[in-house]
Design an enzyme around this catalytic site. Structure first.
Site, short mmCIF file in Angstrom:
data_model
loop_
_atom_site.label_atom_id
_atom_site.label_comp_id
_atom_site.label_asym_id
_atom_site.label_seq_id
_atom_site.Cartn_x
_atom_site.Cartn_y
_atom_site.Cartn_z
N GLU A 53 0.93 -1.14 -0.07
CA GLU A 53 -0.06 0.02 -0.13
C GLU A 53 0.88 1.22 -0.02
O GLU A 53 1.64 1.45 1.04
CB GLU A 53 -1.02 -0.02 1.00
CG GLU A 53 -1.76 1.31 1.13
CD GLU A 53 -3.07 1.22 2.08
OE1 GLU A 53 -3.28 0.14 2.59
OE2 GLU A 53 -3.70 2.10 2.00
N ASP A 127 -2.67 12.46 -2.94
CA ASP A 127 -2.72 13.90 -2.63
C ASP A 127 -2.92 14.55 -4.30
O ASP A 127 -2.41 14.01 -5.19
CB ASP A 127 -1.38 14.36 -2.61
CG ASP A 127 -0.73 13.78 -0.96
OD1 ASP A 127 -1.93 13.92 0.02
OD2 ASP A 127 0.51 13.49 -0.89
N LYS A 131 -3.88 22.18 -8.91
CA LYS A 131 -3.18 23.04 -9.77
C LYS A 131 -2.49 22.38 -10.89
O LYS A 131 -1.61 21.37 -10.79
CB LYS A 131 -2.43 24.10 -8.99
CG LYS A 131 -2.94 25.03 -8.23
CD LYS A 131 -2.02 26.03 -7.76
CE LYS A 131 -2.56 26.80 -6.64
NZ LYS A 131 -1.65 27.51 -5.92
N TYR A 199 -9.48 9.29 4.24
CA TYR A 199 -9.79 10.08 3.43
C TYR A 199 -11.09 9.87 2.61
O TYR A 199 -11.86 10.77 2.12
CB TYR A 199 -8.72 10.52 2.43
CG TYR A 199 -7.78 11.64 2.58
CD1 TYR A 199 -6.70 11.24 3.83
CD2 TYR A 199 -7.63 12.72 2.14
CE1 TYR A 199 -6.00 12.24 4.30
CE2 TYR A 199 -6.94 13.92 2.65
CZ TYR A 199 -5.84 13.41 3.64
OH TYR A 199 -5.22 14.52 4.22
N GLU A 200 -11.32 8.64 2.34
CA GLU A 200 -12.58 8.28 1.50
C GLU A 200 -13.74 8.57 2.74
O GLU A 200 -14.78 9.19 2.03
CB GLU A 200 -12.62 6.59 1.60
CG GLU A 200 -13.83 6.44 0.86
CD GLU A 200 -13.59 4.51 0.79
OE1 GLU A 200 -12.66 4.06 1.22
OE2 GLU A 200 -14.40 4.07 0.04
C1 LIG Z 1 -4.32 12.12 0.91
S1 LIG Z 1 -3.51 11.22 1.70
C2 LIG Z 1 -4.37 9.78 1.70
C3 LIG Z 1 -3.93 8.74 2.74
C4 LIG Z 1 -4.88 7.24 2.56
N1 LIG Z 1 -4.69 6.59 1.54
C5 LIG Z 1 -6.50 7.64 2.72
O1 LIG Z 1 -6.99 7.43 1.77
O2 LIG Z 1 -6.67 8.01 3.91
C6 LIG Z 1 -2.02 10.66 0.64
C7 LIG Z 1 -1.12 10.07 1.41
O3 LIG Z 1 0.23 9.63 0.82
C8 LIG Z 1 1.36 10.11 1.30
N2 LIG Z 1 2.31 9.90 0.11
C9 LIG Z 1 2.39 11.03 -0.84
N3 LIG Z 1 3.47 10.67 -1.85
C10 LIG Z 1 4.46 9.76 -1.12
C11 LIG Z 1 5.42 9.05 -1.42
N4 LIG Z 1 5.89 9.54 -2.62
N5 LIG Z 1 5.61 7.94 -0.70
C12 LIG Z 1 5.15 7.76 0.53
N6 LIG Z 1 3.95 8.20 0.67
C13 LIG Z 1 3.63 9.30 0.04
C14 LIG Z 1 1.03 11.20 2.06
O4 LIG Z 1 2.09 11.32 2.98
C15 LIG Z 1 -0.35 11.15 2.68
O5 LIG Z 1 -0.38 10.50 3.61
#
Ligand SMILES: C[S@@+](CC[C@H](N)C(=O)[O-])C[C@H]1O[C@@H](n2cnc3c(N)ncnc32)[C@H](O)[C@@H]1O
Length: 217
Positions: A53, A127, A131, A199-200
């Site tokens: 994941e 994320d 933009k 987030y969902e």
């Molecule tokens: C918007 S959050 C969603 C978290 C989770 N999947 C959820 O649906 O609740 C995106 C997550 O991806 C992680 N993330 C973004 N880029 C990453 C990377 N290159 N390597 C590891 N984690 C990353 C961020 O730190 C963040 O916690």
């Protein structure tokens, strides 16, 4: 092996100061942490199926899957240390022994994973970088998806979700560029075996409509 250059990481590494309980959980991280250079054979037995994941956030989905599938070896990658602490709390609560963590930029791990080594990959509510000038920061991009095509086993699958329609279109576009992948599922209702993420739940509360995708190799 010479370490390849990895693109800059734009996300957050740290958030609010952790509560005492989560700080305690974090002290146990070293025991579950995947170190580089990677030697998968020292982490999971050769015969064990591995699921990955990427960006597990608070770790609800990872913990639910690991609990339901005790024979699977899980790798959770999350660069945000507060998320790692949150997962370690679930780990202790549910006594999960089948998960190892990569608390850093997943791209560093991906480039060291062997070909055809992972059976399932999850990238849920990444994320959005809304933009246009920031779209290249999205984790679902041609370079990463090409790497996913390499590390995924034949017959394996990648599950993706987002509540940002434009990101779903972006995902479909990027996956079309990698011929190993076929779109298997695309719907606003997810299959029943798919646990929720934080987030969902937030998106659904805010009356956004998440979309779910499954690609197969
Ligand atoms: C918007 S959050 C969603 C978290 C989770 N999947 C959820 O649906 O609740 C995106 C997550 O991806 C992680 N993330 C973004 N880029 C990453 C990377 N290159 N390597 C590891 N984690 C990353 C961020 O730190 C963040 O916690």
């Amino acid at each position: 092996m010479q370490e390849q250059e990895v693109d800059k990481f734009y996300g957050r590494r740290k958030g609010r100061p952790l509560r005492k309980q989560k700080t305690e959980c974090l002290k146990g991280l070293a025991q579950y942490q995947i170190q580089l250079p990677l030697d998968l054979s020292t982490i999971f037995p050769k015969s064990q199926e591995i699921w990955l994941e990427i960006g597990f956030g608070g770790g609800e989905h990872l913990a639910a899957l690991a609990e339901k599938n005790p024979k699977i070896g899980f790798i959770g990658a999350e660069a945000f240390i507060n998320g790692v602490a949150s997962f370690l709390h679930y780990r202790a609560e549910k006594n999960l022994t089948n998960v190892r963590l990569f608390p850093d930029d997943v791209r560093l791990l991906l480039q060291q994973l062997p070909d055809n080594s992972i059976r399932k990959i999850f990238i849920l509510f990444p994320d959005p970088w809304p933009k246009k000038k920031h779209h290249k920061r999205r984790i679902v991009n041609p370079k990463v998806v090409h790497e996913l095509g390499r590390v995924l086993k034949k017959g394996g699958e990648i599950r993706l979700a987002s509540d940002v329609p434009n990101y779903i279109e972006h995902m479909k576009h990027v996956f079309q560029l990698v011929p190993e992948f076929q779109l298997h599922f695309s719907d606003n209702e997810k299959p029943h075996d798919w646990p929720a993420t934080r987030y969902e739940m937030k998106a659904i509360e805010a009356k956004q409509r998440p979309h779910y995708l499954i690609y197969q190799k």
